[in-house]
Each structure stands twice: as C-alpha cells, then as structure tokens.
Design a protein around this motif. Structure first.
Motif, PDB file in Angstrom:
ATOM      1  N   LEU A 108      46.394  31.610  32.132  1.00 39.67           N
ATOM      2  CA  LEU A 108      45.146  30.887  32.384  1.00 39.67           C
ATOM      3  C   LEU A 108      44.626  31.267  33.763  1.00 39.67           C
ATOM      4  O   LEU A 108      45.396  31.319  34.728  1.00 39.67           O
ATOM      5  CB  LEU A 108      45.375  29.377  32.327  1.00 39.67           C
ATOM      6  CG  LEU A 108      45.799  28.823  30.979  1.00 39.67           C
ATOM      7  CD1 LEU A 108      46.074  27.330  31.092  1.00 39.67           C
ATOM      8  CD2 LEU A 108      44.736  29.096  29.924  1.00 39.67           C
ATOM      9  N   ALA A 153      44.582  22.252  30.759  1.00 41.62           N
ATOM     10  CA  ALA A 153      44.463  23.467  29.949  1.00 41.62           C
ATOM     11  C   ALA A 153      45.835  23.947  29.469  1.00 41.62           C
ATOM     12  O   ALA A 153      45.983  24.374  28.319  1.00 41.62           O
ATOM     13  CB  ALA A 153      43.765  24.563  30.757  1.00 41.62           C
ATOM     14  N   CYS A 175      47.134  24.379  25.538  1.00 40.97           N
ATOM     15  CA  CYS A 175      47.716  25.620  24.998  1.00 40.97           C
ATOM     16  C   CYS A 175      49.097  25.385  24.403  1.00 40.97           C
ATOM     17  O   CYS A 175      49.395  25.857  23.303  1.00 40.97           O
ATOM     18  CB  CYS A 175      47.801  26.683  26.094  1.00 40.97           C
ATOM     19  SG  CYS A 175      46.211  27.362  26.592  1.00 40.97           S
TER      20      CYS A 175
END
Length: 162
Positions: free
Chosen positions: A124, A138, A142
């Motif tokens: 990321l 985030a 994932c």
C-alpha cells in the motif's frame, strides 16, 4: 523523508500544487526504500480518495506515485483496488484516537478487484503517514479480503518533535 521543511514543501507541491514533475524522482526514492519489502508477484495499490475529494482535487497523488513505483520495480499495480466508502471529514487537527475512529470501516476492497489480491502480498502506498490510521484501515480491508501479507510505504512521515 520527514514531513517538514523541504519534505513538506515537496509533498504539498504534488498534492495541491499540480507539480506532477515530482512523481518520477519520488518514485526512484520509493523504489529504493521498497526493495526490502518487495516480493515476487506483489500487487501495488494506492490509498484511495473519496470520489467527492477526487472530483475536487482531480487526481489522487498516491495513485500517481503507485503507478510510477510499479513501473520502476516492475510489479503490477491496481489503482482502484481500494475504495473509500465513507466521506470522512478532514483528519487535520484530530488526535490519534480520533483519526482511527474516523477511518474505522471507511476503506474497503473494490468488489470487482478482490480477485487481484487474494493470496497475494500487497504494498500500500500513500503520500504521507501521520498517525497510521488511514494505512491501518486499508491494511485491514486488504487482509479481510484475503491478502496474504500487507506492507506499507509512504513518501513522507510526520514525526513528533522531541
């Protein structure tokens, strides 16, 4: 780099000054920093902007960096792997716990891109890390969608003065 002085000026020039000429040299720096993190078949993805913020800004600076980095390190990238499902308020001025609370559940994996990350390592990328709340949200998205491992990389890091 630290997000102060020239580092801050550089990031703000990219983010708000339409200085896309910063992307190429930044990608070279990021590629060097990313070397210990990279694995075979790693997927590179930027931190997303909410679509209303994207309309206002016209581009996602993290997506520009992710694309340039992916080219530099010869890895696949997916600019819309993640989506910001909640329009959060600005995080400026918020305490660490407020940032994490604001971003809880605000980022998810794009349903049509989930297949790209299942069983894969993901890198990321964001322009600046302050508290880590955005990157944490985030990362959780994932991992919940089936990523094998998630690493993070940022162009700049806010550091508290000691």
């Amino acid at each position: 780099m630290l997000y102060r002085d020239n580092g801050r000026k550089l990031v703000l020039a990219l983010k708000h000054g339409d200085r896309h000429d910063v992307v190429r040299p930044a990608a070279l720096w990021l590629a060097r920093a990313a070397q210990p993190l990279l694995t075979r078949n790693m997927l590179i993805a930027p931190i997303p902007l909410h679509w209303l913020r994207m309309l206002k800004r016209r581009f996602n600076q993290s997506a520009l960096l992710a694309k340039a980095l992916a080219i530099e390190v010869k890895q696949e990238q997916c600019p819309d792997l993640l989506i910001r499902t909640v329009r959060t308020r600005s995080l400026d001025g918020l305490r660490r716990d407020e940032r994490f609370e604001t971003l809880d559940g605000a980022i998810s994996v794009h349903p049509k891109r989930r297949h790209k990350l299942v069983g894969r390592d993901v890198l990321l990328l964001d322009d600046v890390m302050t508290s880590g709340a955005t990157l944490s949200a985030a990362t959780q998205a994932c991992l919940s969608a089936g990523a094998k491992n998630v690493c993070i990389l940022t162009l700049a890091r806010v550091a508290k003065d000691t």
